[in-house]
Design an enzyme around this catalytic site. Structure first.
Site, PDB file in Angstrom:
ATOM      1  N   HIS A 265      65.789  39.910  51.627  1.00 48.73           N
ATOM      2  CA  HIS A 265      65.738  38.593  52.272  1.00 48.73           C
ATOM      3  C   HIS A 265      66.649  38.549  53.497  1.00 48.73           C
ATOM      4  O   HIS A 265      67.307  37.538  53.765  1.00 48.73           O
ATOM      5  CB  HIS A 265      66.127  37.494  51.273  1.00 48.73           C
ATOM      6  N   ASP A 328      68.029  38.894  44.638  1.00 51.86           N
ATOM      7  CA  ASP A 328      66.688  38.810  44.050  1.00 51.86           C
ATOM      8  C   ASP A 328      65.672  39.514  44.953  1.00 51.86           C
ATOM      9  O   ASP A 328      65.899  39.687  46.145  1.00 51.86           O
ATOM     10  CB  ASP A 328      66.275  37.354  43.852  1.00 51.86           C
ATOM     11  N   GLU A 329      64.567  39.898  44.363  1.00 54.82           N
ATOM     12  CA  GLU A 329      63.397  40.399  45.097  1.00 54.82           C
ATOM     13  C   GLU A 329      63.768  41.473  46.123  1.00 54.82           C
ATOM     14  O   GLU A 329      63.215  41.517  47.224  1.00 54.82           O
ATOM     15  CB  GLU A 329      62.653  39.231  45.762  1.00 54.82           C
ATOM     16  N   ALA A 330      64.698  42.362  45.750  1.00 52.82           N
ATOM     17  CA  ALA A 330      65.117  43.443  46.640  1.00 52.82           C
ATOM     18  C   ALA A 330      64.183  44.640  46.459  1.00 52.82           C
ATOM     19  O   ALA A 330      64.622  45.758  46.183  1.00 52.82           O
ATOM     20  CB  ALA A 330      66.564  43.819  46.359  1.00 52.82           C
TER      21      ALA A 330
END
Length: 523
Positions: A265, A328-330
């Site tokens: 992100h 998150d969401e790496a």
């Protein structure tokens, strides 16, 4: 010691010139019929009626005076009464007191109402402030209007003793996907305060935008903050504006938790500085809504200088003790690199005397002592919950619970809801409320649940009106889960109390979702 009180005569009805021509409310709102539900209610005895003679008595405490001023600011426009805030002692009116009663903790309060007045007692100013939110909700909804209304302004007789279940009762605004101004945040802060929310988390960076000035890396804001989803103008907060938000929240006994999402992100940062990329080539600014494609360069020393500079500047501005580093969401960061990065990132947060907070994926990256994980998975993510539970048994790690299919306020109510998303399913008012934070993470260590949070992501939410439509009526329910004792949690009883909030939300200028699950009332 008496510190704050509101004094006034105990008129049974409104005096001439005080709304006597309007139809009188048949009886005051039953004591405790508010949101969040109080811990203990003993109703009985005569009501107190606020009148033109009422005073707000605050003693000689500056903290108590601030609370008294806050109360007067709400009550004066709608009642038309002067409601002077005074240090003068007295037995009548609305009185705010400090006490040494340790059972009230740092945020609890006692409210006693009778013919002669209302007394709110607390150990700390936060308790007094929460107490006046209860007083507001005990009064007719019209008290929230900005113009003079008809009374009478009665508070039912009896005693409330109230303390929160959890110390973290949060809401989050994603200002990265779409930027929201200082005034928009202040409006939301005021709405949150009514429901005793005490944490505001700001998602300050994402692929689409960087929203806080960092002096040592100025292009983060000036370039990385120059757009948003859909290609709008974006924006960012100067340090003065950020401090203004912090002060405004603190005056409402709300702590701001800043989040800089890493290592994924991060496209807005990577676009701003080519050297942060492994290949030295800056990607273009991003205005879409996909996730998981960006990553800081884990093997570059510059990455950690960047992170140290950013965390350091934010830590020096932020009085709260928590900084959120995302995690998150790496998907673009290999797991071995992820662990390496999060280990170093956690150490940087600790270097500046702050407590680290991260999304629940932190459980796989050796959370440090005292770390806070934020669980955002759905009910079907049993493996994630198990990993979180196991992590809570080491190093005093705690968890804030915000299940996407329960507390994400950007999820649609139903297929017809606009705006909002539906990747976690539709979330109606009952689903948002009807769960137990204390048992949600099975086998979590005793005392490891720090609280709850209701995030609102802004992929397709652009205005205050859209925030409010998606937040209400779900936000009050999540706030109740964080404040009220488990024994009070019952949907059938709650929806009746929630229904009574409808006129209040309308009086506050909030266009909320009229859930068919709730028997809304007029007042």
């Amino acid at each position: 010691m008496l510190l704050v009180a509101v004094a006034g005569t105990a008129a049974v009805g409104a005096a001439p010139g005080e709304g006597s021509a309007a139809p009188a409310q048949a009886s005051p709102r039953p004591l405790g019929q508010i949101v969040p539900a109080p811990a203990s209610v003993q109703a009985g005895g005569p009501a107190y009626t606020i009148s033109a003679h009422t005073r707000i008595r605050v003693g000689h405490s500056a903290d108590a005076k601030k609370v008294g001023d806050a109360l007067a600011k709400v009550l004066r426009p709608s009642t038309g009464y002067p409601l002077p805030v005074t240090a003068q002692d007295g037995r009548d009116g609305i009185r705010l007191r400090f006490t040494s009663d340790r059972s009230l903790g740092d945020e609890g309060y006692r409210l006693e109402s009778g013919r002669g007045g209302v007394t709110i007692t607390a150990r700390r100013a936060a308790g007094l402030f929460h107490g006046i939110q209860t007083l507001r909700q005990q009064l007719p909804a019209a008290v929230e209007r900005p113009t003079r209304q008809h009374g009478p302004w009665q508070v039912a007789g009896g005693t409330i003793k109230d303390v929160p279940r959890y110390g973290y009762r949060g809401a989050m605004v994603d200002v990265a996907r779409h930027f929201f101004t200082v005034d928009q945040l202040k409006r939301y802060i005021d709405q949150l305060a009514l429901y005793k929310v005490n944490k505001l988390r700001l998602h300050l960076s994402d692929d689409q935008g960087w929203r806080i000035v960092i002096d040592s890396w100025p292009r983060l804001a000036t370039y990385g903050g120059s757009t948003q989803v859909g290609g709008g103008p974006g924006g960012y907060y100067t340090k003065a504006q950020y401090k203004d938000i912090l002060r405004y929240a603190a005056d409402r006994h709300m702590e701001v938790v800043p989040e800089i999402d890493t290592p994924g992100h991060t496209n807005s940062a990577l676009a701003s500085y080519a050297d942060l990329n492994c290949d030295g080539v800056a990607p273009p600014l991003y205005t879409g809504t996909e996730v998981g494609f960006s990553s800081l360069c884990v093997d570059k020393d510059l990455t950690y200088k960047f992170l140290d500079d950013v965390i350091g500047e934010i830590a020096r501005m932020t009085p709260g003790d928590v900084i959120h580093i995302g995690g998150d969401e790496a998907h673009a960061t290999p797991h071995e690199d992820y662990v390496k990065f999060m280990t170093k990132a956690q150490a940087i947060v600790g270097k500046y005397g702050k407590r680290v907070m991260g999304w629940h994926q932190l459980a796989s990256a050796n959370p440090v002592e005292g770390a806070i994980m934020q669980y955002w998975g759905t009910e079907g993510a049993a493996a994630d919950r198990k990993a979180v539970a196991e992590a809570t048994h080491e190093n005093g790690v705690q968890v804030v619970i915000s299940p996407a299919d329960r507390t994400y306020l950007d999820m649609k109510y139903n297929k017809n809801t606009k705006p909002g998303l539906a990747w976690a399913g539709y979330v109606e008012a009952q689903r948002s409320y009807d769960w137990n934070p204390g048992t949600y993470i099975e086998d979590a260590a005793p005392g490891s649940v720090l609280g709850v949070e209701a995030p609102i992501w802004s992929e397709n939410i652009r205005t205050s009106e859209e925030i409010e439509y998606m937040a209400f009526p779900r936000l009050p329910g999540v706030a109740e889960l964080g404040w009220s004792p488990e024994a009070t949690h019952d949907w059938d009883r709650y929806k009746t109390r929630l229904a009574q909030q409808g006129p209040r939300l309308t009086a506050m200028g909030i266009d909320f979702y009229r859930s068919p699950q709730v028997p809304w009332v007029n007042e």
